[in-house]
Design a protein around this motif. Structure first.
Motif, mmCIF file in Angstrom:
data_model
loop_
_atom_site.group_PDB
_atom_site.id
_atom_site.type_symbol
_atom_site.label_atom_id
_atom_site.label_comp_id
_atom_site.label_asym_id
_atom_site.label_seq_id
_atom_site.Cartn_x
_atom_site.Cartn_y
_atom_site.Cartn_z
ATOM 1 N N ASP A 15 96.680 -8.006 188.128
ATOM 2 C CA ASP A 15 97.514 -9.144 187.728
ATOM 3 C C ASP A 15 98.904 -9.009 188.326
ATOM 4 O O ASP A 15 99.819 -8.528 187.665
ATOM 5 N N PHE A 16 99.064 -9.437 189.552
ATOM 6 C CA PHE A 16 100.377 -9.415 190.172
ATOM 7 C C PHE A 16 101.159 -10.629 189.708
ATOM 8 O O PHE A 16 100.698 -11.746 189.823
ATOM 9 N N LYS A 17 102.383 -10.390 189.232
ATOM 10 C CA LYS A 17 103.173 -11.496 188.707
ATOM 11 C C LYS A 17 104.114 -12.081 189.754
ATOM 12 O O LYS A 17 104.390 -13.262 189.740
ATOM 13 N N ASN A 18 104.621 -11.233 190.646
ATOM 14 C CA ASN A 18 105.658 -11.700 191.547
ATOM 15 C C ASN A 18 105.405 -11.369 193.010
ATOM 16 O O ASN A 18 106.245 -11.651 193.853
ATOM 17 N N ILE A 19 104.256 -10.757 193.338
ATOM 18 C CA ILE A 19 103.998 -10.362 194.710
ATOM 19 C C ILE A 19 102.764 -11.093 195.225
ATOM 20 O O ILE A 19 101.723 -11.093 194.567
ATOM 21 N N ASP A 20 102.884 -11.696 196.405
ATOM 22 C CA ASP A 20 101.722 -12.396 196.956
ATOM 23 C C ASP A 20 100.720 -11.382 197.502
ATOM 24 O O ASP A 20 101.067 -10.262 197.876
ATOM 25 N N ARG A 21 99.463 -11.789 197.555
ATOM 26 C CA ARG A 21 98.381 -10.880 197.950
ATOM 27 C C ARG A 21 98.553 -10.311 199.364
ATOM 28 O O ARG A 21 98.338 -9.125 199.556
ATOM 29 N N PRO A 22 98.961 -11.103 200.381
ATOM 30 C CA PRO A 22 99.161 -10.506 201.713
ATOM 31 C C PRO A 22 100.135 -9.332 201.707
ATOM 32 O O PRO A 22 99.933 -8.345 202.419
ATOM 33 N N THR A 23 101.207 -9.456 200.891
ATOM 34 C CA THR A 23 102.178 -8.356 200.813
ATOM 35 C C THR A 23 101.525 -7.119 200.215
ATOM 36 O O THR A 23 101.725 -5.996 200.691
ATOM 37 N N VAL A 24 100.726 -7.324 199.172
ATOM 38 C CA VAL A 24 100.040 -6.203 198.535
ATOM 39 C C VAL A 24 99.077 -5.539 199.522
ATOM 40 O O VAL A 24 99.003 -4.310 199.619
ATOM 41 N N ILE A 25 98.341 -6.361 200.287
ATOM 42 C CA ILE A 25 97.383 -5.829 201.258
ATOM 43 C C ILE A 25 98.101 -4.972 202.306
ATOM 44 O O ILE A 25 97.624 -3.904 202.693
ATOM 45 N N SER A 26 99.280 -5.426 202.756
ATOM 46 C CA SER A 26 100.020 -4.657 203.759
ATOM 47 C C SER A 26 100.496 -3.330 203.187
ATOM 48 O O SER A 26 100.529 -2.312 203.888
ATOM 49 N N VAL A 27 100.853 -3.332 201.891
ATOM 50 C CA VAL A 27 101.253 -2.080 201.239
ATOM 51 C C VAL A 27 100.061 -1.136 201.147
ATOM 52 O O VAL A 27 100.169 0.067 201.422
ATOM 53 N N LEU A 28 98.906 -1.686 200.762
ATOM 54 C CA LEU A 28 97.691 -0.878 200.686
ATOM 55 C C LEU A 28 97.371 -0.242 202.040
ATOM 56 O O LEU A 28 97.064 0.955 202.137
ATOM 57 N N GLU A 29 97.473 -1.039 203.102
ATOM 58 C CA GLU A 29 97.167 -0.532 204.435
ATOM 59 C C GLU A 29 98.111 0.601 204.814
ATOM 60 O O GLU A 29 97.689 1.629 205.358
ATOM 61 N N GLU A 30 99.407 0.436 204.516
ATOM 62 C CA GLU A 30 100.384 1.471 204.870
ATOM 63 C C GLU A 30 100.125 2.768 204.108
ATOM 64 O O GLU A 30 100.241 3.864 204.655
ATOM 65 N N VAL A 31 99.759 2.647 202.815
ATOM 66 C CA VAL A 31 99.471 3.842 202.011
ATOM 67 C C VAL A 31 98.297 4.618 202.607
ATOM 68 O O VAL A 31 98.339 5.853 202.732
ATOM 69 N N PHE A 32 97.246 3.894 203.023
ATOM 70 C CA PHE A 32 96.074 4.586 203.559
ATOM 71 C C PHE A 32 96.320 5.129 204.968
ATOM 72 O O PHE A 32 95.773 6.153 205.347
ATOM 73 N N ARG A 33 97.163 4.466 205.722
ATOM 74 C CA ARG A 33 97.537 5.020 207.022
ATOM 75 C C ARG A 33 98.314 6.329 206.842
ATOM 76 O O ARG A 33 98.189 7.262 207.638
ATOM 77 N N SER A 34 99.113 6.374 205.799
ATOM 78 C CA SER A 34 99.846 7.608 205.503
ATOM 79 C C SER A 34 98.871 8.743 205.173
ATOM 80 O O SER A 34 99.058 9.887 205.608
ATOM 81 N N MET A 35 97.811 8.400 204.393
ATOM 82 C CA MET A 35 96.779 9.401 204.091
ATOM 83 C C MET A 35 96.091 9.895 205.366
ATOM 84 O O MET A 35 95.847 11.098 205.537
ATOM 85 N N ILE A 36 95.814 8.960 206.302
ATOM 86 C CA ILE A 36 95.148 9.315 207.563
ATOM 87 C C ILE A 36 96.035 10.258 208.385
ATOM 88 O O ILE A 36 95.570 11.244 208.951
ATOM 89 N N ARG A 37 97.350 9.946 208.438
ATOM 90 C CA ARG A 37 98.263 10.792 209.215
ATOM 91 C C ARG A 37 98.338 12.203 208.660
ATOM 92 O O ARG A 37 98.417 13.180 209.404
ATOM 93 N N ARG A 38 98.315 12.297 207.304
ATOM 94 C CA ARG A 38 98.368 13.635 206.696
ATOM 95 C C ARG A 38 97.099 14.441 207.007
ATOM 96 O O ARG A 38 97.139 15.655 207.176
ATOM 97 N N ARG A 39 95.962 13.747 207.083
ATOM 98 C CA ARG A 39 94.697 14.458 207.303
ATOM 99 C C ARG A 39 94.405 14.731 208.779
ATOM 100 O O ARG A 39 93.987 15.822 209.162
ATOM 101 N N PHE A 40 94.661 13.729 209.643
ATOM 102 C CA PHE A 40 94.277 13.861 211.042
ATOM 103 C C PHE A 40 95.462 14.050 212.000
ATOM 104 O O PHE A 40 95.251 14.215 213.198
ATOM 105 N N GLY A 41 96.673 13.949 211.460
ATOM 106 C CA GLY A 41 97.848 14.137 212.317
ATOM 107 C C GLY A 41 98.338 12.861 212.970
ATOM 108 O O GLY A 41 99.487 12.771 213.404
ATOM 109 N N THR A 42 97.495 11.852 213.099
ATOM 110 C CA THR A 42 97.877 10.562 213.684
ATOM 111 C C THR A 42 96.973 9.460 213.141
ATOM 112 O O THR A 42 95.856 9.739 212.696
#
Length: 411
Positions: A15-42
């Motif tokens: 239930d997002f009250k003030n954030i549109d879904r595209p913004t949330v999706i971009s945040v999700l993508e960045e978080v998982f890219r951060s996980m990938i960098r920690r595991r694989f280095g890039t």
């Protein structure tokens, strides 16, 4: 292919009250890219695909196939023998594409990502609330009273955002209980400890302005302009209005048939008296109208000092000053002039400036009378003791002593 539904995995984002879904999706993508960098280095050779409709996640990793024992970086390259375990048709130089499942990162990494995600979305939400209300300062808002404290009241808007109504921004006669609907204007928006603090007000002149816009279509449409509003919240307000259309009576339009339009505003303001006056560039006429309901006999203006000496019949003095001095104080604020009230008299009915009694009466007492517009002995004598007690901060005995001194001057 194993997809992970993010919306089901992260309950906070249902239930997002003030954030549109595209913004949330971009945040999700960045978080998982951060996980990938920690595991694989890039993450340069990884594609993160988030389905904005259902929240499904796919992570695809691409590595170049190289000769056995020639891999210089296992994160970017894969040896031929290992690649052919998955696809026997692969040759050196081909792209080896594999799906990385969320589970393969491990429970600890997923929990860390979850925490980061929660933190980032909360920050985004706070920023969005701040931006939303920063642009709405001066606008009317409606909310529901959620909690009442000694010094402030917590109000929730339609989206559940917290608005603060301080006691100082409430009309003295305001009384609320939990669940009450409340109207106010956005007064101030600040960021405190990384959280937006939205202050609303019911005492600001803008609140009265917005109420007039609601009740008077001509104001909302721009046919009538509110030039200035001054208020003593809960007591009295003066509103100067002007119309650029000669066919429209601005005062009559604001008041409405038998007061129909202004009654709703008065009720909202807890029976605050509202004087609607016609604005004019004629200063004397403007001051005369501003001192309504008192009838002015004559006015002397000092343009340089911005002072006005107003002369009235004795029965009009109390009307000009008003209860608690509110009328004359608001008239001064509305016109921008310091207004001194004098009781009109003929030669046989002389008056004396109260400053001439400075030898008998202490200056701070005389200043208190002048503060409420009583500059002459007769203007003080025109009011009874009870009325003088209400209007000034003087003790009863002090007022009685002053009256005796003034009376003796005319005996």
């Amino acid at each position: 292919m194993s997809n992970i539904n993010l919306i089901d995995s992260f309950q906070e984002f249902k239930d997002f009250k003030n954030i549109d879904r595209p913004t949330v999706i971009s945040v999700l993508e960045e978080v998982f890219r951060s996980m990938i960098r920690r595991r694989f280095g890039t993450d340069e050779n990884c594609d993160v695909i988030v389905n904005p409709d259902n929240g499904d996640l796919e992570i695809w990793r691409t590595r170049v196939v190289v000769e056995d024992e020639f891999s210089e970086d296992d994160d970017l390259e894969i040896e031929l023998a290992e690649a052919r375990k998955v696809d026997a048709d692969l040759e050196v130089g081909d792209d080896f594409i594999e799906e990385i499942t969320l589970e393969s990162f491990g429970r600890r990494a997923i929990l860390a990502a979850r925490q980061t995600l929660v933190s980032k979305v909360l920050e985004l939400e706070k920023d969005e609330i701040f931006k939303k209300y920063k642009d709405r300062v001066g606008e009317l808002v409606t909310g529901e009273v959620y909690q009442i404290w000694k010094k402030e009241t917590l109000v929730l808007d339609d989206d559940g955002n917290e608005l603060i109504l301080p006691k100082t921004e409430q009309i003295p006669a305001d009384y609320f209980k939990k669940g009450d609907s409340i109207r106010a204007v956005v007064h101030k928006v600040d960021m405190m400890n990384a959280s937006p603090k939205i202050i609303i007000s019911r005492t600001a002149p803008e609140f009265l302005h917005r109420l007039f816009e609601l009740e008077v279509p001509e104001i909302f449409d721009g046919l009538i302009t509110i030039k200035k509003i001054v208020r003593e919240p809960g007591e009295r307000a003066k509103v100067a209005v002007e119309s650029y259309d000669d066919r429209i009576d601005p005062v009559g339009a604001c008041v409405g048939m038998k007061g129909s339009r202004i009654h709703g505003i008065v009720r909202e303001l807890r029976n605050e008296n509202i004087d609607v006056i016609n604005f004019t560039n004629n200063t004397s006429l403007y001051i005369t109208r501003a001192l309504s309901p008192a009838k002015i006999s004559s006015i002397k203006l000092d343009e340089e000092e911005k002072r006005a000496e107003v002369y009235l019949q004795s029965d009009q003095v109390s009307l000009a000053i008003g209860r608690g001095g509110h009328n004359i104080k608001l008239a001064g604020k509305l016109t921008g002039y310091e207004i001194d009230v004098y009781r009109e008299s003929d030669e046989s009915d002389e008056d004396v400036d109260i400053e001439e009694f400075s030898d008998e009466i202490e200056s701070w007492i005389l200043d208190e009378f002048k503060r409420v517009g009583l500059d002459t002995a007769r203007s003080v004598l025109a009011l009874n003791v009870d009325e003088l007690i209400k209007r000034t901060d003087l003790e009863e005995q002090t007022i009685i002593d002053v009256i005796q001194i003034f009376k003796s001057e005319f005996e």
